[in-house]
Structure formats: C-alpha cells, structure tokens
Design an enzyme around this catalytic site. Sequence first.
Site, PDB file in Angstrom:
ATOM      1  N   ARG A  10     -83.003 -25.761  26.164  1.00  0.00           N
ATOM      2  CA  ARG A  10     -83.722 -25.451  25.177  1.00  0.00           C
ATOM      3  C   ARG A  10     -82.858 -25.291  24.015  1.00  0.00           C
ATOM      4  O   ARG A  10     -82.018 -24.423  24.102  1.00  0.00           O
ATOM      5  CB  ARG A  10     -84.488 -24.268  25.300  1.00  0.00           C
TER       6      ARG A  10
ATOM      7  N   GLU B  52     -82.387 -23.590  21.370  1.00  0.00           N
ATOM      8  CA  GLU B  52     -82.943 -22.476  20.694  1.00  0.00           C
ATOM      9  C   GLU B  52     -81.682 -21.319  20.361  1.00  0.00           C
ATOM     10  O   GLU B  52     -81.218 -20.880  21.460  1.00  0.00           O
ATOM     11  CB  GLU B  52     -84.166 -21.682  21.177  1.00  0.00           C
TER      12      GLU B  52
ATOM     13  N   ARG C 202     -83.535 -11.968  27.105  1.00  0.00           N
ATOM     14  CA  ARG C 202     -84.277 -12.764  27.956  1.00  0.00           C
ATOM     15  C   ARG C 202     -84.493 -14.364  27.718  1.00  0.00           C
ATOM     16  O   ARG C 202     -85.349 -14.938  27.964  1.00  0.00           O
ATOM     17  CB  ARG C 202     -86.068 -12.390  27.926  1.00  0.00           C
ATOM     18  N   HIS C 203     -83.553 -14.837  27.081  1.00  0.00           N
ATOM     19  CA  HIS C 203     -83.494 -16.269  26.633  1.00  0.00           C
ATOM     20  C   HIS C 203     -82.049 -16.859  27.018  1.00  0.00           C
ATOM     21  O   HIS C 203     -81.087 -16.349  26.981  1.00  0.00           O
ATOM     22  CB  HIS C 203     -83.535 -16.382  25.014  1.00  0.00           C
TER      23      HIS C 203
ATOM     24  N   GLU D 220     -93.872 -12.463  29.105  1.00  0.00           N
ATOM     25  CA  GLU D 220     -94.261 -13.608  29.683  1.00  0.00           C
ATOM     26  C   GLU D 220     -93.263 -14.572  30.643  1.00  0.00           C
ATOM     27  O   GLU D 220     -92.032 -14.644  30.384  1.00  0.00           O
ATOM     28  CB  GLU D 220     -94.152 -14.866  28.310  1.00  0.00           C
TER      29      GLU D 220
ATOM     30  N   SER E 133     -96.413 -20.482  30.918  1.00  0.00           N
ATOM     31  CA  SER E 133     -96.941 -21.045  29.868  1.00  0.00           C
ATOM     32  C   SER E 133     -97.794 -22.069  30.518  1.00  0.00           C
ATOM     33  O   SER E 133     -97.464 -22.926  31.238  1.00  0.00           O
ATOM     34  CB  SER E 133     -96.191 -21.357  28.729  1.00  0.00           C
TER      35      SER E 133
ATOM     36  N   ARG F 219     -86.686 -15.628  34.642  1.00  0.00           N
ATOM     37  CA  ARG F 219     -87.459 -14.465  34.146  1.00  0.00           C
ATOM     38  C   ARG F 219     -88.121 -13.779  35.216  1.00  0.00           C
ATOM     39  O   ARG F 219     -88.378 -12.425  35.155  1.00  0.00           O
ATOM     40  CB  ARG F 219     -88.414 -14.967  32.954  1.00  0.00           C
TER      41      ARG F 219
END
Length: 548
Positions: free
Chosen positions: A314, A316, A322-323, A467, A470, A522
Amino acid sequence: MSDAPAASGGAEPPSKNALKKAQKEKEKAEKRAAAKARELADRSKKDADDAADVSADAYGELPLCGSKDYTVTGTKRVDIADAASNEDKEITFRCWVENARVQSAKLAFLNLRQNLSTVQAVVAASDKLSKQMVKFCGSISTESTLVVTGLVKRVKEPIKSASITDFEIHVQKLFIEAKAEIPLPLQVSDAERPLPNDTAVDEQTQDEGGERPLVSLNTRLNNRTLDLRAKINQSIFVIKSGVCALFQEFLSKRGFVLVHTPKILGAASEGGANVFELKYFGRPAYLAQSPQFYKQMLIASRFQKVMEIGPVFRAENSNTARHLTEFTGLDLEMEFQENYHEVMGVLEDLMLFIFGELNARYRKETELVRGVYHVDEFKLPESGKVPRIPFQEGIKMLREAGEELGDYDDLTTPQEKRLGALVLEKYNTDFYTLDQFPLAIRPAYTMPSPVDPALSNSYDMFMRGQEICSGAQRIHDSTLLAEQMRKHDPPIDPTGAGTKDYVECFKYGCPPHAGGGFGLERIVQFWLGLPNIRMTSLFPRDPQRVVP
C-alpha cells in the site's frame, strides 16, 4: 723563577651535577634490568603454567566452521530447556552468552541462552579445571556463540537471573564458535525493555527508575539483527507464525484451498490509488495492493472456498503506529448459500479459534510480551455470541458518549478506539463486528444493502477498538458491477486494463460470495498490546524505511 703554581698532572674532579646524573642513569639501568628479569620470570612462569594447564584442550576459540577439515564427533546436542530430564548427566549444547563475569581467580559465572531459555553456568577451578580456563570463560564477550559441555546440577536456592531456576551447568568444556565483536551497537538486554512513550524519537530517554536509557524504536530497527535476539521479539514472531498456522489449520478443515495470487500487476486495480509502480521489462507494472480481484475470479472459476497468506503493498504516506507500506494479508473468499452473514460467522469463529489457541499453545510467549507492556488480558466472547453491531447503532453509541458525527460518516481512529471502549463496557469483549457500513466509504465491488441503498452488505472486525479485518458481500453480476464502478467516487472504468478481465468473468455465471482480509501484523499488535506495528514486522517497510 716564576711564582705561578705548577700545572696539575690529573683531570679536574667531576661536578656535583655530573655525579647526580650518573647516579640517576645507574638507577634507571638497574630498574630496567630488574623489570627485564621480572618479565623473564613471568614469562617463564606463564610458560610453566601453560605447560601445566590441565584444561588446555577443554577451552579456546574454534576455527571458522567449514574452513578446515573436521571429523564429525556425533556428539548429541541437547536443548537446555530439557535440563530437568538430564539431572547429573553430561550434556553438550550450543548457546550464546548473555553475561560473563569472573568472580575470583578460581570462579567464573556465565548466563547462557538458547532460544527463550537461559541457564547459569559455573566454571570452577579444580585439579581437572585450570585457573586459565576460568579466566578465559569469564572474559568472553557478550553475544558470542559457544559450544558447551557440562554437568547438569540441581541448586539449593532458585536462580533468579535465569529462566531455568532449579538447575545450573557445571562447565567441563567450553569453546567459542563465533566471537562477537565489541562494543555492540545495541545491548540485547535493552531490547528486552519497553519502548519510550514516544516511539518515533531517535534520542534515548530514561526509564521510570532513571537508571538506564530506553532505546528508541529507530535505534532498534537500525540494528535489527541484534534487536531480534531479544526474548520479547522472538516471542512476537513465534506468535505471528502461530497465527498463520492457526488460520490455515481452521480453514483447511472447512474445505478452503490455499492459493497464491499474483503480486505483480500489468495495470493498477481498484481505481489505481495507493499503488507502487515498478519497471517491468521496459514497461510499467504495479505491486498488488490486494488479492481481491483474483479471489473473486477464483470463485467464478468454481473454487468454492479459497484462502491466501501473502504480502500486500500500500503506497499510503501514513506514518502512524498501525500502518505499514508492506504487510501480510490473511485473505479468504467463499460462496454462501443465502446470506452474507454466513461468511461473517465463519470469520468470527476463525478469530475465536485463533484467540483460543493462542491462549492454549502460545501462553508462555504471550505472557512474556504482555508482561513487559503490562497489557490486560484479551477478553473474548463465546462462539456465536460475537457482538454484531450495525454501523448505525455504533454511531448512536458514540453520539450518546458525546461524539459528533453524521449518519454516514466514516469513523476516525480515535472514534474507533472510543467505540471499542464502549463495546468492552457493554458487552465485556475486546472482539466484535461492525456491520452494514455506508456504501460511499466502501470499495466499488461492495454489494449495496437491500435495507438502505446508502448502506452496504459490508463489515469490519475489531480488536481492542482497532480494525483488523475489512470484508463484504461482493457484487457477482457484471452489469451491476460495471454500473457501481462508474458511479464510484472516483469513477472506475470497468473496461480498463486492470478491471476488464475481472468484470467480464462474472458474465459466465458466478455464485454469491463474500470474504475478508485481515492484517496479520495488526492481529499480533493488538493481541499483545504492542505500541507500534513495526515491532511485528521482521524488517518493517514504511514511508521512511526501506532498509535493512
């Protein structure tokens, strides 16, 4: 005749300064001679001691393994964790040095480690063990790799400095197999302690007692091979391995097929956002940000249930705790018969199985890590009683707690955590599901809800209010899928290079299906209560870090 005195036939007497200088030179010469004599005497004594070293063949530094011819001894190597079953027996084992110290000329102690076990070793001079060996063993550098032979002896008082408290090793032979260079850039003992409160800082900060510095996360990650030697870190990755094994164990028994989908794509999928571009034989390609399209295409290919454990990329620019830009996805997709809640039930039971077995099979590792960070026990609901909270009800709970947000707003991270605290208070569980998310904040392939067209048949699962999964029912009709893709914000071309094959596969008949994707790191982070997800990745990748 002259009145002058007759000239003397002898030399003038030496001056006082000259006499003093001569005396000093004589004294220096005598001191040099005495020092030389002592040196020769010491050397002779050392030569005599060396000649009389009864342990000469029982210690030392081995040649680099593989660099010389070597006759295999066939000596059985043991795990020091089995010390109790070898009481009063001679054992041989490989280990490394946590600490070595000379107590006296005739006594040295070492703390030796193997995996998560540590044991105290005693090197005591005797008729069969020389003082030279004691000195050698007590001066070995921390983290050096050893091969040790010794007797397992029960102790009268528990040894608090080792995990094996009732036994110690009386060393008979000790050889350095790989010597650690000193000074170390990071003390492994420091990596056993908690991170500073601000895990992003580079500076070292004092612990609460003010005795030793707390080493920053960046310092640890820059010296990751040493950092990973810490028992707390080894425990983290034993648990991470366990989650993967349990994921596959549970789903295999329910008929899921393990698959491996491509990670290099010819075109960006899912709208092309947050993807890494790379050169591929002179043309652009992209790293997969999800196995989603391929999982669904496999359902269309008549694979009824599929699972995958694989890397996810990803792009991002998120520098949160948490990323990661590269993480491990635990994905599954399956047919359902009548309602997508059938799949939610499988996902919930899967996680309850993983949590239960982590408690049963990995209790030691879990308690070791949680003990450092003082994390509460993870509270679990019973099977079939996982709270399934409609998104709108979650909004209501937050509003009643003072949060301001609209009916179809996405939740911020602080709001997710707040909701997690409210759920824990109301349902006494750290694990729950939110169902029926707003359609506008879900991917274009998500099935709209028949109850409210602004909602969708989608869900997220949470641990400690954050989370981890998903998922949703997917659109399995090509016409509806193309329509939703065009209406999506931003719009997605269903005939584009990255979507055409995916959309068209549903033209040939595909059963209703749903699934989900978990972030492995996670799960581990929130299960253990770790402050930063980078601790759960062996060599983490984030917007700032691509080495080591």
